[in-house]
Design an enzyme around this catalytic site. Structure first.
Site, PDB file in Angstrom:
ATOM      1  N   HIS A 386       0.828  -1.208   0.000  1.00 32.63           N
ATOM      2  CA  HIS A 386       0.000   0.000   0.000  1.00 32.63           C
ATOM      3  C   HIS A 386       0.870   1.270   0.000  1.00 32.63           C
ATOM      4  CE1 HIS A 386      -3.708   2.246   1.204  1.00 32.63           C
ATOM      5  NE2 HIS A 386      -2.790   3.091   1.639  1.00 32.63           N
ATOM      6  N   GLU A 387       1.741   1.382   0.996  1.00 41.82           N
ATOM      7  CA  GLU A 387       2.531   2.620   1.122  1.00 41.82           C
ATOM      8  C   GLU A 387       3.521   2.779  -0.030  1.00 41.82           C
ATOM      9  OE1 GLU A 387       1.512   4.835   3.026  1.00 41.82           O
ATOM     10  OE2 GLU A 387       0.226   3.614   4.324  1.00 41.82           O
ATOM     11  N   HIS A 390       1.805   4.355  -2.918  1.00 43.71           N
ATOM     12  CA  HIS A 390       1.842   5.820  -2.841  1.00 43.71           C
ATOM     13  C   HIS A 390       3.188   6.342  -3.317  1.00 43.71           C
ATOM     14  CE1 HIS A 390      -1.864   6.414  -0.697  1.00 43.71           C
ATOM     15  NE2 HIS A 390      -1.496   5.725   0.354  1.00 43.71           N
ATOM     16  N   HIS A 393       3.737   6.090  -7.000  1.00 41.67           N
ATOM     17  CA  HIS A 393       2.925   7.120  -7.664  1.00 41.67           C
ATOM     18  C   HIS A 393       3.680   8.455  -7.602  1.00 41.67           C
ATOM     19  CE1 HIS A 393      -1.451   8.872  -8.099  1.00 41.67           C
ATOM     20  NE2 HIS A 393      -0.653   9.267  -9.053  1.00 41.67           N
TER      21      HIS A 393
END
Ligand SMILES: [Zn+2]
Length: 595
Positions: A386-387, A390, A393
């Protein structure tokens, strides 16, 4: 004997992030700080003169913003390493003062730009030589009806530092002062309850362990109900004050409009998710059956339903698994990811007074950073996926966009992170398809991702909408009002399958995201978009990956709804959320047939 956490100095360096990549020494930070102070002075000198050279004023403000970006990253992440350290606290507070000074020094810029003839602004916006700032100018023109005269803008900017106090109080209280009790862990050992081990304890198969942890956490907050209500009310009042000052109809509108998100996106989400609550109840009934309990309680929601199938893994194994699961994103993506793991991006383990939870923080021109409080299980691996989603991205946007167009909108911020989680889960479901126990376990995990990301965050979104609405209608945000609102929502969402424990009414008090108003709904919309994108990547491979990277690389060079269209998703229609809810219902059915 209680097991106390290590202090920051006792941590193994190989698991710490490298904030030195931003500033190699304290002296370098101080030098940059002094330069920013000078830049603030020169910025202030533009006041009343922007019309002489609006382009240069915009570029100077942009350069100052980049300086502050680096200072903020360093000062605030240093504090997150150990919130109890006076030196770290002092640096962060000093930076916040500087940030407020900078905010105040640039506050005249937008009003002075807006005072220019519209044709001048449009000409700048459309000039290819000034293309870095075209979106900034387009958004500025949209803000025209909500921008105040220069003096009032300056006053508002100075008030920002005061309006941040509720959030500062919350994190100091929750991360440092909160007197959490000792509880008994699975091995019968007394441990100090922390935000970091709370989720591990709730995952315990020993019901007494998770009940005690739940009661310990909720009970501690409950003892501070009036304080927490006053603190949160402060955040709501600040949001409503700002919205009214800027002539928005509501705090929600003030949050959504500048991101160009129609409020119907928010209301559609509530409607589509609430229409799918029978599927949630069906899931809870499966859970009740599998756990073999007479009554399901709130502290029974997190424990995996499949007994004796622990996916324990070290941090290193979790990183390898994440790379394996994200392989459909192509070799280039994985190579970058590996560079991040090895390159000082990640702060892995919990230590004393470290900030709780997990986040990714971009730092333009350096690299992204990830704060974890890693646990050695599948949940830990999902948090990494998940992190790092980020962070990747951020990496793609920073690599492909100028600073003024790099920062992606909050609305798309959770798409890359959840897309990674979904890809990892789909990978594992395939890997273990011939193993019924593993299949059930993984479906459990995916159902939990839906429950915690779509259902839970939508419930939070309903809470925020209603809490702000109460205040906007002139009602007091007392502990009783907020507790009964939160309890009522839990009954609505979970009441069909769970004995809703009274003390759950206090859970809102420990949710840090409530201090970023109207933020959490984007987890649910983002998750729905991510389910759609992951599906397409697995189906179409190369063309879908190419489109997805175009989305990742877009930053804020186009409106967020448009960026998502690059990846093939249209959030203005209810399809994505409805589709995600269908997937959820389908996995519940698969789960039923597996047991
Ligand atoms: Zn996230």
């Amino acid at each position: 004997m209680a097991c106390e956490l290590k202090t920051r100095n006792e941590m193994d360096k190989q698991y710490l992030w490298r904030l030195e990549d931003i500033f190699p020494t304290e002296a370098a930070y101080e030098q940059a700080y002094a330069q920013a102070e000078k830049a603030i002075e020169s910025m202030a000198a533009w006041q009343g003169r922007v019309k002489e050279n609006p382009r240069q004023a915009i570029m100077d403000a942009d350069a100052l913003a980049l300086q502050l970006d680096h200072l903020a990253a360093y000062a605030l992440m240093r504090k997150d390493e150990d919130g109890s350290d006076p030196e770290r606290q002092g640096r962060a507070m000093r930076f916040q003062t500087l940030g407020a000074k900078a905010g105040s020094a640039v506050s005249f810029l937008d009003p002075e730009l807006l005072a220019l003839p519209e044709d001048t602004l449009r000409a700048m916006m459309n000039d290819p030589a000034f293309a870095d700032y075209s979106e900034r100018l387009r958004l500025l023109l949209l803000q025209k009806p909500h921008t105040l005269p220069a003096e009032q803008e300056k006053l508002l900017a100075q008030a920002e530092i005061v309006m941040d106090v509720p959030s500062d109080v919350f994190s100091m209280f929750s991360d440092v002062d909160l007197p959490l009790p000792e509880v008994t862990d699975e091995n019968g050992q007394k441990v100090r309850l922390t935000h970091g081990n709370y989720s591990t304890l709730l995952f315990s198969r020993n019901r007494d362990v998770r009940r005690e942890a739940f009661q310990g956490m909720m009970g501690t907050f409950k003892a501070f109900s009036s304080t927490m209500a006053a603190c949160y009310a402060g955040a709501v009042k600040a949001a409503v004050f700002k919205a009214r000052a800027r002539r928005y109809d509501s705090a929600r509108q003030a949050s959504l409009a500048p991101l160009e998100i129609p409020e119907t996106v928010y209301d559609n989400l509530l409607a589509e998710v609430e229409a799918a609550l029978p599927a949630l109840t069906a899931y809870l009934n499966v859970r009740k059956k599998l756990l073999g309990v007479d009554e399901l309680h709130m502290y029974d929601l997190y424990v995996p339903m499949i007994a004796d199938f622990d996916m324990k893994m070290t941090y290193e194994e979790a990183c390898d698994l994440v790379c394996e699961g994200l392989a459909p994103l192509g070799e280039e993506y994985i190579a970058r990811l590996r560079e991040g793991f090895a390159g000082g991006w990640v702060d892995v383990y919990e230590n004393k007074a470290k900030r709780s939870g997990a986040y990714s923080w971009g730092c333009y021109g350096v690299h992204p950073f990830v704060l974890l409080n890693h646990t050695d299980d599948l949940d830990g691996a999902l948090t990494i996926a998940h992190e790092m989603g980020h962070s990747m991205h951020t990496w793609y946007s920073n690599a492909n966009q100028p600073f003024a167009k790099a920062e992606y909108s909050l609305f798309v911020a959770e798409v890359a992170s959840t897309c990674n989680e979904v890809l990892l889960m789909r990978h594992l479901m395939k890997k273990y398809q011939d193993d019924p126990k593993a299949s059930a376990y993984l479906r459990n995990q995916l159902l939990e991702a839906f429950r915690t990301t779509v259902f839970r965050q939508t419930m939070f979104a309903a809470f925020e909408k209603e809490a702000h609405g109460l205040y906007e209608r002139g009602e007091a945000l007392t502990a009783d009002a907020l507790n009964s609102l939160y309890y009522g929502l839990n009954e609505k969402y979970y009441g069909g399958g769970v004995q809703v424990d009274e003390v759950i009414a206090c859970e809102w008090m420990r949710i840090p995201h409530f201090y970023r108003n109207f933020y959490v709904y984007q987890y649910a919309t983002g998750f729905s978009a991510a389910v759609a994108i992951a599906d397409r990547i697995l189906r179409e491979a190369e063309p879908a990956v190419r489109d997805y990277k175009k989305f990742l690389s877009a930053g804020c060079s186009v409106p967020p709804i448009e960026a998502l269209r690059y990846a093939g998703v249209d959030m203005e229609k209810p399809d994505a959320v409805r589709g995600a809810m269908r997937v959820f219902a389908q996995i519940v059915e698969e789960m039923k047939s597996l047991i």
